[in-house]
Enzyme design. Sequence first.
Site, short mmCIF file in Angstrom:
data_model
loop_
_atom_site.label_atom_id
_atom_site.label_comp_id
_atom_site.label_asym_id
_atom_site.label_seq_id
_atom_site.Cartn_x
_atom_site.Cartn_y
_atom_site.Cartn_z
N ASP A 67 23.10 27.45 19.44
CA ASP A 67 21.78 26.94 19.09
C ASP A 67 21.08 26.26 20.26
OD1 ASP A 67 23.54 24.81 19.16
OD2 ASP A 67 23.36 24.30 17.05
N ASN A 136 26.79 16.56 7.52
CA ASN A 136 26.37 17.11 6.21
C ASN A 136 26.93 18.53 6.02
OD1 ASN A 136 24.85 18.55 8.01
ND2 ASN A 136 22.85 17.88 7.25
N HIS A 138 26.80 20.94 8.31
CA HIS A 138 26.11 22.03 9.02
C HIS A 138 26.97 22.62 10.12
CE1 HIS A 138 24.12 18.91 11.86
NE2 HIS A 138 24.79 19.70 12.66
N GLU A 143 21.55 24.11 8.22
CA GLU A 143 21.55 22.91 7.40
C GLU A 143 21.87 23.25 5.94
OE1 GLU A 143 21.47 20.12 8.76
OE2 GLU A 143 19.77 19.78 10.10
C1 GLP Z 1 24.70 19.33 16.42
C2 GLP Z 1 24.97 20.79 16.82
C3 GLP Z 1 26.15 21.35 16.08
C4 GLP Z 1 27.31 20.40 16.16
C5 GLP Z 1 26.95 19.12 15.45
C6 GLP Z 1 28.09 18.12 15.38
O1 GLP Z 1 23.84 19.21 15.36
N1 GLP Z 1 23.84 21.63 16.62
O2 GLP Z 1 26.48 22.61 16.62
O3 GLP Z 1 28.45 20.95 15.61
O4 GLP Z 1 25.86 18.55 16.14
O5 GLP Z 1 28.06 17.30 16.49
P1 GLP Z 1 29.24 16.37 16.95
O6 GLP Z 1 30.26 17.26 17.53
O7 GLP Z 1 28.59 15.48 18.00
O8 GLP Z 1 29.70 15.62 15.76
#
Ligand code: GLP
Length: 241
Positions: A67, A136, A138, A143
């Site tokens: 992304d 959440n 995702h 989402e």
């Molecule tokens: C962002 C990214 C996701 C990632 C998520 C969790 O929103 N787009 O791909 O998995 O954060 O982040 P973290 O690893 O900092 O908890």
Amino acid sequence: MKIYKANDFKDMSRKAANIISAQVILKENSVLGLATGSSPIGVYSQLIEWYKKGDIDFSRVTTINLDEYRGLAPVNEQSYRFFMNTRFFSHININMANTYVPNGMESDAECECARYERLISAMGGIDMQLLGLGHNGHIGFNEPGAAFEAYTHCVDLTQSTIESNKRFFAASGEVPRRAYTMGIKTIMQARRIVVIVSGEKKAQIVKEAFFGSITPRIPASVLQLHNNVTLVGDEAALSLL
Ligand code: GLP
């Protein structure tokens, strides 16, 4: 699904890096789907260390990221392209021309999303996709409520994701409201998926996503339907299993 329990973040990173390096050693022209966020930082550092020791060769690897924020240029320090270049690509012998991240500066969403899907097909699909997990549920930026059938698309981020990602920005007003993300269908087509989770704040969602019902309300729950998923988590993140 295989579950590997690690002692802590470092151990989780090392275990996941081992899985990725085995993939690259067994298939030197692997297509790796990569992720950003705080979870994979240790994985990339470990892979860099092993590259420097001469244990892994990335020269024939292709990468494709999940992304990117819409509206952020690659030089913007908060863009995922910047993250990937500085945290990983610039430290290994990958050919930069073989690293792909959605183009956040492309305003024609339809065109960018179609281009991204074509790219993935042209590569012959993703051999191994690394995933973090949002609070959440995702994955990428899919989402809650995202269609399981969706391919790469442009999304409106939820308030909870904007809140949890604002720690990376100077002010929450600076967090982009939209992003390009591989869709759930794109992710599910990867031949192998490795999910990394760390910390007690993820414990509840890990339990719901992997042992609860399969529902678009928790996008990661769809992974229960994939036939080759490996979950690597530290003790805190797996504490409710
Ligand atoms: C962002 C990214 C996701 C990632 C998520 C969790 O929103 N787009 O791909 O998995 O954060 O982040 P973290 O690893 O900092 O908890």
